[in-house]
Design an enzyme around this catalytic site. Sequence first.
Site, PDB file in Angstrom:
ATOM      1  N   CYS A  74       0.870  -1.186   0.000  1.00  0.00           N
ATOM      2  CA  CYS A  74       0.000   0.000   0.000  1.00  0.00           C
ATOM      3  C   CYS A  74       0.899   1.226   0.000  1.00  0.00           C
ATOM      4  O   CYS A  74       1.582   1.512   0.994  1.00  0.00           O
ATOM      5  CB  CYS A  74      -0.924   0.004   1.210  1.00  0.00           C
ATOM      6  SG  CYS A  74      -2.009   1.455   1.274  1.00  0.00           S
ATOM      7  N   HIS A 151      -2.941  -4.997 -10.291  1.00  0.00           N
ATOM      8  CA  HIS A 151      -3.799  -3.920 -10.787  1.00  0.00           C
ATOM      9  C   HIS A 151      -4.196  -4.185 -12.230  1.00  0.00           C
ATOM     10  O   HIS A 151      -3.390  -4.678 -13.025  1.00  0.00           O
ATOM     11  CB  HIS A 151      -3.090  -2.569 -10.715  1.00  0.00           C
ATOM     12  CG  HIS A 151      -2.942  -2.045  -9.330  1.00  0.00           C
ATOM     13  ND1 HIS A 151      -3.815  -1.143  -8.780  1.00  0.00           N
ATOM     14  CD2 HIS A 151      -2.020  -2.316  -8.372  1.00  0.00           C
ATOM     15  CE1 HIS A 151      -3.438  -0.868  -7.540  1.00  0.00           C
ATOM     16  NE2 HIS A 151      -2.353  -1.570  -7.271  1.00  0.00           N
ATOM     17  N   CYS A 208      -5.327   5.990  -4.114  1.00  0.00           N
ATOM     18  CA  CYS A 208      -4.632   4.708  -4.005  1.00  0.00           C
ATOM     19  C   CYS A 208      -3.225   4.902  -4.539  1.00  0.00           C
ATOM     20  O   CYS A 208      -3.037   5.210  -5.724  1.00  0.00           O
ATOM     21  CB  CYS A 208      -5.362   3.627  -4.799  1.00  0.00           C
ATOM     22  SG  CYS A 208      -4.509   2.028  -4.805  1.00  0.00           S
TER      23      CYS A 208
END
Length: 268
Positions: A74, A151, A208
């Site tokens: 993250c 992703h 994000c």
Amino acid sequence: MTRGKFHKMHGLGNDFVIIDTRISPVEMTNARARAMADRKTGIGCDQLILLEPSDVATVRMRIFNQDGSEVESCGNATRCVVSLLGQDAMIETAGGMIDGAYHENSITLHMPPPRFDWQDIPLAFAMDSAAMPMAWDELASPMAVNVGNPHAIFFVDDIDAVDLAHLGPQIEHDAAFPERVNVNVATVRDGAVFLRVWERGVGETRACGTGACATAVAAIRQGKVASPVTVHQAGGSLTIGWEPGGLIEMTGGATYVFAGEADWDDFG
């Protein structure tokens, strides 16, 4: 002792509860993480972050999504951790080592090189990860990139026209992605990227960090933008730099909100 301290921080509105287990030990389970992240009955956050001792870095970081699932990386949380430490730091994550440079008003991260092979995303079977031969309504042929977590990036004419609340869960849980996937919809305009992200295990967030990295990499690789590029999200902007074969560089802010205490047993 089951009572401990936590820190509430956010990176561009992507918010975290951070527990330094070196000071406040806690036994974490998926159920407890989910209970703590609950915005109505818990502390409330997009992700729960645990800091642990590391033999190879300044600290080891573990990441639990709002649904209690543990994930690899993250970017926004890593910037918050470096800011919390108040120094340059090497952060060990399940998605790789991240080198963080501390500045008072911004944090620069050097993240592992992106991976593009279908096995590394991972995808369920061999296919072209640069333009996956798949579609979900108007979203078609995404590029798949792993930047410590998986992703899928869709370039569209208007990100606001995409019903991400409807399509995000469908793509996240598609059998093509055995570890689920983060869903990015992006528009390139005037040399910058405008982005919305559906995070696996969380939903749409205001920002994000790894999504910004993955999308910038995809846009650079496809010749849509030059490096470094500014990525705009609802919560603010990040600057992402990448050259083929190299590390990903991310620069952006991190905000300390408040400190608190809780009894971990209150969360199961």
